[in-house]
Scaffold this active site. Structure first.
Site: not given
Length: 114
Positions: A25, A84
């Site tokens: 992500h 992330e």
């Protein structure tokens, strides 16, 4: 499994014996590795390596449910991580690419060596 892409990812994982899951992500410069106690001891050990090699913060639990990593952990009881990459506005600017790549290379090389 309400969306076609989720069904496709689930079918892919069910038809291939993946040892690990990395869900990439783009917001936070941290990674999540646990879900409601489904994570393994190996997950904890890999998380320490990822944190050391990437500089990203390892987060065991986050108040979020239903992600691919969560499903993979529950379904297969194998290490899974949501990583992330980067930080800032979405989409992340291309100017962050080299820095992100440098950090995530350590994660990729770690998991490939397992």
């Amino acid at each position: 499994m309400t969306e076609p892409e989720a069904v496709a990812m689930a079918e892919l994982a069910k038809s291939n014996p993946f040892d690990y899951c990395l869900a990439l992500h783009t917001q936070g410069e941290e990674f999540y590795w646990g879900y409601e106690g489904h994570e393994t001891q190996e997950s904890a050990e890999i998380a320490k390596e990822f944190e050391m090699k990437s500089g990203y913060k390892a987060v065991r639990y986050v108040d979020s449910h239903g992600g691919y990593k969560d499903w993979f952990l529950q379904e297969f009881k194998r290490p899974a991580f949501t990583i992330e990459l980067g930080k800032g506005i979405n989409p992340l600017p291309l100017s962050q690419f080299d820095n992100i790549l440098k950090k995530v290379e350590g994660i990729f090389f770690t998991i490939l060596s397992k």
